[in-house]
Design a protein around this motif. Structure first.
Motif, short mmCIF file in Angstrom:
data_model
loop_
_atom_site.label_atom_id
_atom_site.label_comp_id
_atom_site.label_asym_id
_atom_site.label_seq_id
_atom_site.Cartn_x
_atom_site.Cartn_y
_atom_site.Cartn_z
N LEU A 123 -2.41 0.69 -3.92
CA LEU A 123 -1.88 -0.68 -3.80
C LEU A 123 -0.36 -0.69 -3.98
N VAL A 124 0.13 0.01 -5.01
CA VAL A 124 1.58 0.07 -5.26
C VAL A 124 2.29 0.74 -4.08
N GLU A 125 1.71 1.81 -3.56
CA GLU A 125 2.30 2.51 -2.41
C GLU A 125 2.42 1.57 -1.21
N GLN A 126 1.39 0.79 -0.93
CA GLN A 126 1.40 -0.13 0.20
C GLN A 126 2.48 -1.20 0.03
N GLU A 132 -7.49 4.20 -11.08
CA GLU A 132 -8.36 3.04 -10.84
C GLU A 132 -8.16 2.01 -11.94
N LEU A 133 -8.11 0.75 -11.51
CA LEU A 133 -7.92 -0.36 -12.45
C LEU A 133 -8.96 -1.43 -12.13
N LYS A 134 -9.59 -1.98 -13.16
CA LYS A 134 -10.54 -3.07 -12.96
C LYS A 134 -9.81 -4.38 -13.24
N ALA A 135 -9.52 -5.10 -12.15
CA ALA A 135 -8.74 -6.33 -12.27
C ALA A 135 -8.90 -7.14 -10.99
N ASP A 136 -8.23 -8.30 -10.96
CA ASP A 136 -8.18 -9.10 -9.74
C ASP A 136 -7.14 -8.47 -8.82
N LYS A 137 -7.59 -7.87 -7.75
CA LYS A 137 -6.69 -7.13 -6.86
C LYS A 137 -5.61 -8.03 -6.26
N PHE A 138 -6.01 -9.23 -5.84
CA PHE A 138 -5.05 -10.16 -5.24
C PHE A 138 -3.97 -10.55 -6.25
#
Length: 291
Positions: A148-151, A175-181
């Motif tokens: 996600l950070v790379e994108q 991997e992180l468990k969170a709200d991706k948005f």
């Protein structure tokens, strides 16, 4: 605001004057109750002054909020109008002129960047609306935060400068468990702010590192930095560093408010440090991120 304050001070002065006058008359006609009258009068006077000061504080705060909302409306109008005008101009140029394919690709690419700016702005407003509802719970899922950070870095890099100015230092496959948005919004806001407040084509460092059971995400810029007395205020809704008269950077004052609120809902913390020789470091720590 000046007229309201003048009226406020006049009424306070009038009320205190009347209190003292009636106190003087009561003491004159009932001298044997002088101690009780003066004592009760002083207590009433202290309560009245305390209430007047609290009322003044609330009135001043309401005025500041109203001013911030007005500035927000002006800022968001400009933020919406600028990319729309740019996209309109690019499309009109493509339609009216006989451009070669390479020029069309450049114009369409620039239009896409402006549309992405609009998309980020709308996402900020929508997320702010959701976060205002205290009962709203962010949906959480496991995702690859490194990717996600790379994108996000790749997308913002293209918008920032022709040379490489955003330098990522990322641990792989975290991997992180969170709200991706919501987390995407946090990362975007922090990196965009670093680019926005840095000198042209200055280096912005983005780090994502494991620290035992914790996960560290940091963004470092080389801008003017943030004064110590404003470090706690920058996370308030609509707040922006500096005065409205001298500010040159664009923005709505929602970005860091969203960052702070989203992180609180993920039991994460954010700190602001001074960079050397200039600039700021925003450090986000996800405690026990793997759980």
């Amino acid at each position: 605001m000046r007229k309201a304050l003048f009226l406020f001070y006049f009424l306070v002065f009038y009320a205190i004057t009347q209190l003292l006058w009636w106190g003087f008359i009561l003491v004159k006609f009932e001298p044997d109750r002088k101690g009780m009258i003066i004592g009760e009068g002083l207590i009433f006077l202290l309560i009245f002054i305390w209430g007047a000061l609290k009322l003044k504080k609330h009135v001043k705060r309401e005025h500041e909020i109203s001013q911030q909302q007005q500035n927000f409306l002006l800022a968001i109008t400009h933020e919406l109008k600028s990319p729309l005008a740019s996209v309109k101009l690019y499309i009109q140029t493509i339609l009216k002129r006989d451009l070669d394919r390479e020029q069309q690709k450049v114009f369409l690419g620039n239009s896409l960047k402006d549309i992405e700016r609009l998309d980020d702005l709308v996402e900020n407003i929508l997320l702010t609306t959701k976060l205002e509802n205290r009962a709203y719970q962010l949906p959480k899922e496991a995702f690859n935060v490194t990717e996600l950070v790379e994108q996000i870095v790749d997308r913002l890099q293209k918008n920032a400068c022709k040379s490489q100015v955003i330098k990522p230092e990322l641990d792989g496959d975290i991997e992180l468990k969170a709200d991706k948005f919501a987390i995407s919004n946090v990362i975007t806001n922090l990196i965009e702010n670093a680019v926005k407040y840095s000198p042209p084509c200055a280096t912005v460092y983005v780090k994502l590192k494991k620290q035992g059971n914790n996960l560290l995400f940091s963004v470092t810029d080389h801008g003017e930095g943030i004064p110590d007395d404003e470090k706690k205020l920058i996370f308030n809704k609509f707040y922006r560093v500096g005065s409205e008269a001298t500010r040159k950077t664009k923005g709505t004052g929602l970005g860091l408010y969203i960052v702070k609120t989203v992180l609180q809902k993920h039991n994460a913390t954010i700190k602001v440090k001074d960079n050397t020789p200039t600039g700021s470091i925003f450090e986000v720590i996800f405690e026990n991120y793997a759980n």
